[in-house]
Design a protein around this motif. Sequence first.
Motif, PDB file in Angstrom:
ATOM      1  N   VAL A 262     -14.276   5.922   1.708  1.00 49.63           N
ATOM      2  CA  VAL A 262     -13.413   6.915   1.064  1.00 49.63           C
ATOM      3  C   VAL A 262     -14.159   7.598  -0.079  1.00 49.63           C
ATOM      4  O   VAL A 262     -14.087   8.824  -0.246  1.00 49.63           O
ATOM      5  CB  VAL A 262     -12.110   6.250   0.555  1.00 49.63           C
ATOM      6  CG1 VAL A 262     -11.271   7.255  -0.237  1.00 49.63           C
ATOM      7  CG2 VAL A 262     -11.302   5.707   1.724  1.00 49.63           C
ATOM      8  N   LEU A 263     -14.894   6.829  -0.872  1.00 49.29           N
ATOM      9  CA  LEU A 263     -15.642   7.411  -1.985  1.00 49.29           C
ATOM     10  C   LEU A 263     -16.707   8.388  -1.488  1.00 49.29           C
ATOM     11  O   LEU A 263     -16.990   9.396  -2.144  1.00 49.29           O
ATOM     12  CB  LEU A 263     -16.288   6.304  -2.816  1.00 49.29           C
ATOM     13  CG  LEU A 263     -15.321   5.395  -3.593  1.00 49.29           C
ATOM     14  CD1 LEU A 263     -16.096   4.290  -4.305  1.00 49.29           C
ATOM     15  CD2 LEU A 263     -14.502   6.192  -4.587  1.00 49.29           C
ATOM     16  N   GLN A 264     -17.280   8.111  -0.321  1.00 44.55           N
ATOM     17  CA  GLN A 264     -18.288   9.019   0.226  1.00 44.55           C
ATOM     18  C   GLN A 264     -17.678  10.343   0.679  1.00 44.55           C
ATOM     19  O   GLN A 264     -18.357  11.363   0.717  1.00 44.55           O
ATOM     20  CB  GLN A 264     -19.021   8.341   1.392  1.00 44.55           C
ATOM     21  CG  GLN A 264     -20.057   7.321   0.918  1.00 44.55           C
ATOM     22  CD  GLN A 264     -20.700   6.566   2.063  1.00 44.55           C
ATOM     23  OE1 GLN A 264     -20.103   6.426   3.128  1.00 44.55           O
ATOM     24  NE2 GLN A 264     -21.913   6.062   1.828  1.00 44.55           N
TER      25      GLN A 264
ATOM     26  N   GLY B 222       0.817  -1.205   0.000  1.00 45.37           N
ATOM     27  CA  GLY B 222       0.000   0.000   0.000  1.00 45.37           C
ATOM     28  C   GLY B 222       0.849   1.251   0.000  1.00 45.37           C
ATOM     29  O   GLY B 222       1.958   1.274   0.532  1.00 45.37           O
ATOM     30  N   ARG B 223       0.312   2.320  -0.604  1.00 45.51           N
ATOM     31  CA  ARG B 223       1.065   3.569  -0.723  1.00 45.51           C
ATOM     32  C   ARG B 223       1.218   4.293   0.617  1.00 45.51           C
ATOM     33  O   ARG B 223       2.269   4.827   0.932  1.00 45.51           O
ATOM     34  CB  ARG B 223       0.362   4.510  -1.700  1.00 45.51           C
ATOM     35  CG  ARG B 223       0.429   4.131  -3.190  1.00 45.51           C
ATOM     36  CD  ARG B 223      -0.259   2.865  -3.559  1.00 45.51           C
ATOM     37  NE  ARG B 223      -0.560   2.769  -4.973  1.00 45.51           N
ATOM     38  CZ  ARG B 223      -0.133   1.780  -5.759  1.00 45.51           C
ATOM     39  NH1 ARG B 223       0.662   0.840  -5.282  1.00 45.51           N
ATOM     40  NH2 ARG B 223      -0.499   1.741  -7.016  1.00 45.51           N
ATOM     41  N   LYS B 224       0.147   4.321   1.407  1.00 46.40           N
ATOM     42  CA  LYS B 224       0.152   5.117   2.635  1.00 46.40           C
ATOM     43  C   LYS B 224       1.185   4.622   3.635  1.00 46.40           C
ATOM     44  O   LYS B 224       1.935   5.422   4.217  1.00 46.40           O
ATOM     45  CB  LYS B 224      -1.243   5.109   3.276  1.00 46.40           C
ATOM     46  CG  LYS B 224      -1.295   5.874   4.592  1.00 46.40           C
ATOM     47  CD  LYS B 224      -2.669   5.784   5.242  1.00 46.40           C
ATOM     48  CE  LYS B 224      -2.655   6.445   6.620  1.00 46.40           C
ATOM     49  NZ  LYS B 224      -3.991   6.374   7.266  1.00 46.40           N
ATOM     50  N   LYS B 225       1.241   3.316   3.890  1.00 49.84           N
ATOM     51  CA  LYS B 225       2.164   2.788   4.890  1.00 49.84           C
ATOM     52  C   LYS B 225       3.606   3.139   4.556  1.00 49.84           C
ATOM     53  O   LYS B 225       4.376   3.571   5.419  1.00 49.84           O
ATOM     54  CB  LYS B 225       2.014   1.264   4.992  1.00 49.84           C
ATOM     55  CG  LYS B 225       0.722   0.795   5.621  1.00 49.84           C
ATOM     56  CD  LYS B 225       0.665  -0.733   5.664  1.00 49.84           C
ATOM     57  CE  LYS B 225      -0.641  -1.221   6.266  1.00 49.84           C
ATOM     58  NZ  LYS B 225      -0.726  -2.707   6.242  1.00 49.84           N
TER      59      LYS B 225
ATOM     60  N   THR C  22       3.655  10.755  -5.155  1.00 47.32           N
ATOM     61  CA  THR C  22       3.252  10.918  -6.551  1.00 47.32           C
ATOM     62  C   THR C  22       2.170   9.915  -6.942  1.00 47.32           C
ATOM     63  O   THR C  22       1.149  10.266  -7.548  1.00 47.32           O
ATOM     64  CB  THR C  22       4.470  10.748  -7.473  1.00 47.32           C
ATOM     65  OG1 THR C  22       5.466  11.712  -7.127  1.00 47.32           O
ATOM     66  CG2 THR C  22       4.068  10.912  -8.931  1.00 47.32           C
ATOM     67  N   THR C  23       2.403   8.653  -6.604  1.00 48.76           N
ATOM     68  CA  THR C  23       1.457   7.604  -6.974  1.00 48.76           C
ATOM     69  C   THR C  23       0.111   7.805  -6.290  1.00 48.76           C
ATOM     70  O   THR C  23      -0.952   7.684  -6.918  1.00 48.76           O
ATOM     71  CB  THR C  23       2.023   6.222  -6.607  1.00 48.76           C
ATOM     72  OG1 THR C  23       3.296   6.049  -7.249  1.00 48.76           O
ATOM     73  CG2 THR C  23       1.095   5.112  -7.037  1.00 48.76           C
ATOM     74  N   LEU C  24       0.146   8.108  -4.998  1.00 50.37           N
ATOM     75  CA  LEU C  24      -1.093   8.317  -4.254  1.00 50.37           C
ATOM     76  C   LEU C  24      -1.895   9.469  -4.854  1.00 50.37           C
ATOM     77  O   LEU C  24      -3.114   9.366  -5.062  1.00 50.37           O
ATOM     78  CB  LEU C  24      -0.778   8.591  -2.785  1.00 50.37           C
ATOM     79  CG  LEU C  24      -1.981   8.759  -1.849  1.00 50.37           C
ATOM     80  CD1 LEU C  24      -2.753   7.453  -1.730  1.00 50.37           C
ATOM     81  CD2 LEU C  24      -1.520   9.220  -0.467  1.00 50.37           C
TER      82      LEU C  24
ATOM     83  N   PRO D 162      -5.857   8.788   3.366  1.00 45.45           N
ATOM     84  CA  PRO D 162      -6.455   7.499   2.996  1.00 45.45           C
ATOM     85  C   PRO D 162      -5.469   6.669   2.186  1.00 45.45           C
ATOM     86  O   PRO D 162      -4.503   7.201   1.627  1.00 45.45           O
ATOM     87  CB  PRO D 162      -7.635   7.921   2.119  1.00 45.45           C
ATOM     88  CG  PRO D 162      -7.134   9.161   1.428  1.00 45.45           C
ATOM     89  CD  PRO D 162      -6.272   9.871   2.446  1.00 45.45           C
ATOM     90  N   GLU D 163      -5.710   5.385   2.131  1.00 48.83           N
ATOM     91  CA  GLU D 163      -4.954   4.549   1.195  1.00 48.83           C
ATOM     92  C   GLU D 163      -5.467   4.842  -0.217  1.00 48.83           C
ATOM     93  O   GLU D 163      -6.571   5.362  -0.398  1.00 48.83           O
ATOM     94  CB  GLU D 163      -5.146   3.066   1.554  1.00 48.83           C
ATOM     95  CG  GLU D 163      -4.397   2.080   0.664  1.00 48.83           C
ATOM     96  CD  GLU D 163      -2.929   2.392   0.531  1.00 48.83           C
ATOM     97  OE1 GLU D 163      -2.559   3.061  -0.456  1.00 48.83           O
ATOM     98  OE2 GLU D 163      -2.154   1.996   1.419  1.00 48.83           O
ATOM     99  N   SER D 164      -4.653   4.558  -1.214  1.00 44.18           N
ATOM    100  CA  SER D 164      -5.064   4.746  -2.605  1.00 44.18           C
ATOM    101  C   SER D 164      -6.341   3.955  -2.894  1.00 44.18           C
ATOM    102  O   SER D 164      -6.434   2.765  -2.595  1.00 44.18           O
ATOM    103  CB  SER D 164      -3.947   4.277  -3.543  1.00 44.18           C
ATOM    104  OG  SER D 164      -4.451   4.008  -4.830  1.00 44.18           O
TER     105      SER D 164
END
Length: 443
Positions: A219-221, A88-91, A135-137, A200-202
Amino acid sequence: MADRPHTLDVQQFIDERRFSPYQWFILVLCFLVVAADGFDTAAIGFVAPALAVEWQVSKTALAPVMSAALAGLALGALMAGPMADRMGRKKVLVGSVLIFALFSIVCAFASSVTELTVMRFLTGIGLGAAMPNATTLMAEYAPARRRSLVVNTMFCGFTLGASAGGLVAALLLPHYGWRSVFITGGVFPLLLVVVLLALPESIRFMVLRDWPRAKIAAVLQRIAPGMAFGQMRFVLPEEVSLQQQTGLSVVLSPRFRSGTAMLWLTYFCGLLVFYLLTSWLPTLMHDVGYAAREAALVSALFPLGGGIGAIAMGWLMDRFEPHRVIALAFTLTALFVWMVGQQASHLMWLALLTFVAGVCMNGAQSSLPALAAAFYPTSGRATGVAWMLGVGRLGGILGAFAGGLLLQANFAFSTIFAWLALPSLAAAAALLVKGIVMRARAG
């Protein structure tokens, strides 16, 4: 009988909506991460003259210190990309910011060139892991129609952070010494780590790894607060075969291999120019007779111009063929870098041309992660962006060493800048080749 779940393409969902306050929140945090990255990366160039005086060493003896962080940056990026595509990107992002914050503070307590070299290398590992994941996130939360502009706006943080390094150094060095610059560069990202926990995570990564539907919907909400998702099934707009591959296998697959090679070459050449200038321009100016304060302030103009360039480039890339747009910027970089070398004795012209060269150079270089993020699929995006940055760092290492060697060989100020125009032209050529290959395959 229960309703069958509807299918929702998460990328199409993001593309069809305005840029929400929640996405602005993500952009601001990623911007601050990249700004801290830029500050810490460029700091050594601004404190080098003070270091040489205090430790009574030659300018060339500091070459290992100059390049140590760049070696760490390369290693950090190469490790972080596959880790982010798996974990995951966030961690990985939060962990990397914590690493470079702590080791930047430790750098302030170094008592020898060897100690500082080791500490800068460890700082670089965190720096190298942070940028590709930010960048990716950001790319995975940006709508396609504005992705280049959004990612490039985030990347302005790097150039502004690097420029802030020169301004902070000019203020702190006369009163508190070089150690205060490293402490400043560590305390800010250490405080930032706490705020980053709210990221949030990606969304694309969560769908790719089949996270619980409730977490994805939550997350979408936040992006569309008034929308209910019921029993929707979330999907990605990519081939299933690509989603099942590892990051590195995607990046090096026949489908992406030639584009990967051209991205690596372009980033390599760009960073060679960037790091030679940011690492050695203060020293080069000092050698032709300018005071340390003048040298620091003029050198700070080079990364400062990148903010304007990055935003302009992002706007142009979203409207025109991006490979040609960035190739043109690299060509203009070659021209203005050469012109800088002709103005060693005129401070105002030197400052103006340094700023314009920075607009072109940093605008082009800051646009490459957005180009790479759009090139790779979700399963290989973090690896693709990170490995471009990591392999490209070898150019930064070469630039840092080359500056010391050119000084040792007593090349003229104008000669050094004439040679620096050549890598910019090579970067432009590599991008044009990549664009031609992609158009041929699409045709």
